[in-house]
Structure formats: C-alpha cells, structure tokens
Design an enzyme around this catalytic site. Structure first.
Site, mmCIF file in Angstrom:
data_model
loop_
_atom_site.group_PDB
_atom_site.id
_atom_site.type_symbol
_atom_site.label_atom_id
_atom_site.label_comp_id
_atom_site.label_asym_id
_atom_site.label_seq_id
_atom_site.Cartn_x
_atom_site.Cartn_y
_atom_site.Cartn_z
ATOM 1 N N SER A 51 -5.936 1.765 0.263
ATOM 2 C CA SER A 51 -5.797 2.295 -0.923
ATOM 3 C C SER A 51 -6.111 4.156 -0.939
ATOM 4 C CB SER A 51 -6.450 2.264 -1.437
ATOM 5 O OG SER A 51 -6.166 0.345 -2.279
ATOM 6 N N GLY A 59 3.329 -1.872 -3.143
ATOM 7 C CA GLY A 59 3.557 -1.416 -4.351
ATOM 8 C C GLY A 59 2.447 -0.710 -4.689
ATOM 9 N N SER A 71 -5.709 -3.856 -13.665
ATOM 10 C CA SER A 71 -5.053 -3.180 -12.304
ATOM 11 C C SER A 71 -4.860 -2.371 -11.644
ATOM 12 C CB SER A 71 -3.430 -3.668 -12.365
ATOM 13 O OG SER A 71 -2.886 -2.808 -11.371
ATOM 14 N N GLN A 92 -3.162 0.059 -10.097
ATOM 15 C CA GLN A 92 -1.748 0.505 -9.490
ATOM 16 C C GLN A 92 -1.716 0.743 -10.961
ATOM 17 O OE1 GLN A 92 0.111 -1.961 -7.874
ATOM 18 N NE2 GLN A 92 -0.570 -1.651 -5.744
ATOM 19 N N ASP A 152 -8.447 -8.775 -3.309
ATOM 20 C CA ASP A 152 -7.573 -8.649 -1.765
ATOM 21 C C ASP A 152 -8.177 -9.875 -1.169
ATOM 22 O OD1 ASP A 152 -5.603 -6.740 -3.129
ATOM 23 O OD2 ASP A 152 -5.983 -5.523 -1.971
ATOM 24 N N ARG A 162 0.694 -15.855 -4.090
ATOM 25 C CA ARG A 162 -0.852 -15.928 -3.225
ATOM 26 C C ARG A 162 -1.542 -17.237 -3.331
ATOM 27 N NH1 ARG A 162 -3.031 -9.900 -1.623
ATOM 28 N NH2 ARG A 162 -1.179 -8.577 -0.169
ATOM 29 N N ARG A 187 -2.164 -10.962 4.287
ATOM 30 C CA ARG A 187 -3.505 -11.116 4.291
ATOM 31 C C ARG A 187 -3.228 -13.002 4.393
ATOM 32 N NH1 ARG A 187 -5.664 -6.403 2.640
ATOM 33 N NH2 ARG A 187 -5.094 -5.037 1.762
HETATM 34 C C1 S3P Z 1 -4.262 -1.431 -5.299
HETATM 35 C C2 S3P Z 1 -4.666 -1.997 -6.291
HETATM 36 C C3 S3P Z 1 -4.241 -3.755 -6.052
HETATM 37 C C4 S3P Z 1 -4.830 -4.388 -4.862
HETATM 38 C C5 S3P Z 1 -4.094 -3.317 -4.103
HETATM 39 C C6 S3P Z 1 -3.742 -1.699 -4.173
HETATM 40 C C7 S3P Z 1 -4.371 0.013 -5.132
HETATM 41 O O1 S3P Z 1 -3.793 -3.953 -6.779
HETATM 42 O O2 S3P Z 1 -4.186 -5.057 -4.958
HETATM 43 O O3 S3P Z 1 -3.914 -3.930 -2.458
HETATM 44 O O4 S3P Z 1 -4.569 1.161 -4.039
HETATM 45 O O5 S3P Z 1 -4.697 0.158 -6.253
HETATM 46 P P1 S3P Z 1 -3.518 -4.003 -8.837
HETATM 47 O O6 S3P Z 1 -4.110 -3.034 -9.422
HETATM 48 O O7 S3P Z 1 -2.299 -4.061 -8.956
HETATM 49 O O8 S3P Z 1 -4.430 -5.387 -8.854
#
Ligand code: S3P
Length: 428
Positions: free
Chosen positions: A22, A93, A166, A168, A313, A344, A388
């Site tokens: 991240s 993602g 989230s 992200q 995760d 998952r 994972r």
């Molecule tokens: C991440 C946020 C998480 C996580 C992903 C990495 C990030 O997703 O599952 O592996 O780096 O911001 P979400 O924020 O959509 O849950």
C-alpha cells in the site's frame, strides 16, 4: 504453475518480508505529484506496485529503478501529461482507484484498463463521487473497467461521508480534492488504513467519533524520500503459521505497525498467540517494529464489523488460525471480502471444504469450529488466481500429513514474490 507444499516438521528462521504494498503504491504516486526528486528505499518488487510505476511513466513521469531503490522526478500537480496509450493497472485495485482520483483531479484524459479480475471489480464506488466532482467517466456497464476519464470542468470540492470503510475510496476522493480550489472533506466513521493522510500530511479533525479529512490545492505535496517498512499483511501469514505449528519460532524484522493495519495482530493476541513486539520506532511517517512468534495454544475469537477494515486483507489467513483454535470462532460484517481480487469468502469456503473443516459460510462471514490438532484432508487447493488465497492454502498445507498442491501458485507475485522461497527457508 502449481506448487507442491510438503508437511513441515518445524518452522524456524528469520524472514526478510516484502516491502509494504500500500505504501509502495502511494509513495510513487505522491512523489510524482511533488515538484522535484524523491528517493524511495525498500520499494516493493511485487507486481502490483510495478503496475503503478508503469502507469505513472505513462503519465509522463521519469522513474528510475535500481533494485529496491526508486528515484522519481516529480512533475508537480500541473505536470502530468495525457498518456499515449492505455494505463494498465494489471491486477491492482489500489492502482486503478487511486489513480482515477489523480487523473480526474489533474484533468488529463486517460483510459485505465486491468486484468480479468480487476475488470470484474466494481468501480461505481469511485465513479459516483468523481462524477460529482466534475469528472466524466465512461465505464463498461457504468461500473467496470476499462474506465475512460476526462474532466472538462474545474474540479468541484466534495463533502463526502464514506458509504463504505474503504481506504481506496477515501484516497481516491482526497487525491482528486488535491486539485480543487476549495477543500474536499471526507468523513470516516470506521478507520481504514491512513497511509494517504500520513504521507501527504493532510489535515484531520476528530469530531463526534468521526474523522474529517481535508484536501485542496493549498496542500503542499511533500517530497517522498523515505524507507518503506515491510508489509504487515505479509507478516500475518507467518504469524499464523508460527502460532498454529507445534514447533515454530519465526522472526520478522522491520514490520509496518500502522494501527489502522494491525487488526490481525490484536486478534491473534486475543486468541492467545505468543507474539513479541520489539524495537518499536518510526520510519518517516510510519511506525515500525520487529515481530516474533512461537508455537501457541489458540482460543476462539469473534471478528466483528468494526475491526474488519483494520484486518481486511488478513481475514483469509485468520480463518486458518481459527481452524486451530479449540472452539467456535466467528467472522461477521466482512461482506466486502466478496469484492476483492476474487470473492474471498467463497474461495475460502472451498479451501475449508476441501480441508474437511467444520464450518458454515454466511453472506458476510463464517463460523468455524476448530481444534488444535486439525489435519487438512485435501491434497490440492485452488487459489482462484488470488495471492492471499494461495498463501493461506499454503500455510494450511504445512499442517497436513501428506504433500499438497496449490494451483496457479504464481499469483503470490502480486504482493509477495519471495513467498515460496521464504516457505522453504523456514521449513529447512
Ligand atoms: C488498500 C486498501 C484495501 C485493501 C487493499 C489495499 C489500499 O482495500 O484491501 O489490499 O492500499 O488502500 P479497500 O480500501 O477497498 O478495502
């Protein structure tokens, strides 16, 4: 590629974990938006952060790589250029969602594509707020990649209570907000990982138990020169392996200890895992420590909605820990796991089924009846091409009484390229 995993007589050694995924993504994105050079050390060799590097190059940023050191010639907020071709986010993602915020904010036109798994993951959660902020986004079936992004009008600030916890989504909106004249405000009720806020030194106010996070054009984008901590999410696999195996002692140096990330450590401690945390210090904006784990007697635990964002995760590998806790453990409020690289919850249901476990799958989680001398039955586990799931099944396979196969095992390179070597190192 399939991987054969033999039962382990013992798990002993010290592991150099992969750098945090991240933070690797964010470091190179934010270094590109900083005007001037940044030098990032201990950058991840995994496939996902390299998708981010390639996308930033596609936007006209010069990036040099020398082993794990990455030098970024940052172009500043105004310096990004429209790419010649598609920006390929691969399986990532985080790349697609955070970059969409940057592209919408910067007002360049770009088309973002991803692999089969990423193209099947919902993007509506980012399309809606970015559209409100003034971006035009064409998506397949209004929801999925490829995403064609342009921004004919200046960015509008947004007041955005997060509909889902989230990181992200939060980061996407805050990054678009960095290009607005006025402040964008994101309101968070359940804390998700806060690397974006830390690395950009964003303003945060705590009011009525919620976090209000602000971004605008007035925020300086700091130079991103630092050493990235090792990945807590990778550490979690060995913490569980060490806890459930009867002859284990594993040391994991320099692990990122961001409190919004280490929910799994709290859960394992609650289960009775014999973990030691030492050498706690800060590296740049992030706390770091050495972790070690020895064989432990585990008790059952309940994972509920409010802690899910802090161990999102790690839930698949925590489910393996639950198989070895004497009694019934539960996971609830984790429906979001159905929207990851694969669904998952159903992928783990298949792993548990094949292992002969006593469990019930729910729409938002699981009930698992464990016992400390559980021996998995199966000799072959599907990974669903999800890193994972592959690593969780591999740890379970170490506990078998015969060799197992992990199918499509190459997917571990998405976050942990040296996983199979590290597994051998611990078992030899
Ligand atoms: C991440 C946020 C998480 C996580 C992903 C990495 C990030 O997703 O599952 O592996 O780096 O911001 P979400 O924020 O959509 O849950």
């Amino acid at each position: 590629m399939n991987k054969k995993v033999d039962p382990a007589n013992g798990l002993n050694g010290t592991i150099k974990l992969p750098p945090d995924k991240s933070i690797s993504h964010r470091s190179v994105m934010f270094a590109s938006l900083h005007e001037g050079q940044s030098v990032i050390r201990n950058f991840s060799a995994a496939a996902d952060p390299h998708s981010t590097i390639e996308c930033m190059r596609g936007l006209g940023v010069t990036i040099h790589e020398d082993n794990s050191t990455v030098e970024v010639e940052g172009v500043g907020r105004e310096g990004l250029q429209a790419p010649q071709g598609d920006l390929d986010c691969g399986n990532s993602g985080t790349t697609m969602r955070l970059l969409s915020g940057i592209i919408a904010g910067a007002g360049v036109s770009a088309r973002l594509v991803g692999d089969e798994s990423l193209s099947a993951r919902t993007m509506k959660r980012i399309i809606d707020p970015l559209t409100e902020m003034g971006a035009e986004i064409n998506a397949r079936e209004d929801d999925f990649a490829p995403l064609e992004i342009s921004r004919p009008r200046p960015i509008k600030p947004l007041h955005f209570p997060l509909p889902i916890p989230s990181a992200q989504l939060k980061s996407c909106v805050l990054l678009a907000g960095l290009f607005g004249n006025e402040q964008t405000e994101v309101i968070e009720t359940l804390s998700s990982r806060d690397h974006t806020e830390r690395l950009l030194s964003l303003t945060i106010e705590e009011k009525d138990g919620q976090k209000h996070i602000y971004s605008s054009q007035k925020d300086d984008i700091p130079e991103q020169t630092y050493r990235i901590p090792n990945d807590f999410s990778a550490a979690a696999f060995w913490l569980v392996a060490g806890a459930i195996h009867s002859n284990a002692e594993i040391t994991l140096p320099n692990v990122g200890m961001n409190p919004t990330r280490f929910g799994a450590l709290d859960i394992l401690k609650r289960m009775g895992a014999d973990v030691t945390v030492s050498n706690e210090h800060d590296e740049g904006a992030e706390p770091v420590a050495d972790l070690s784990i020895v064989s432990s007697a585990l008790q059952p635990v309940n994972i509920t909605e409010e802690i899910v964002p802090n161990c999102i995760d790690e839930i698949p590998i925590l489910m393996i820990a639950m198989l070895y806790a004497d009694g019934v453990s539960r996971v609830s409020g984790a429906e979001e796991l159905r929207h990851k690289e694969t669904d998952r919850l159903s992928a783990m249901a298949e792993v548990l089924e094949r292992a002969g476990a006593d469990f019930t799958e729910h729409e938002d989680g699981f009930e698992i009846k464990g016992n400390h001398d559980f021996v998995p039955e199966s000799t072959s586990f599907k990974s669903y091409h999800d890193h994972r799931i592959a690593m969780s099944a591999a740890i379970l396979s170490l506990m078998g009484d015969q060799s197992s196969q992990i199918l499509h095992a190459e997917c571990t390179a998405i976050s942990y390229p040296s996983f199979w070597d590290d597994l051998l190192l611990l078992t030899n």
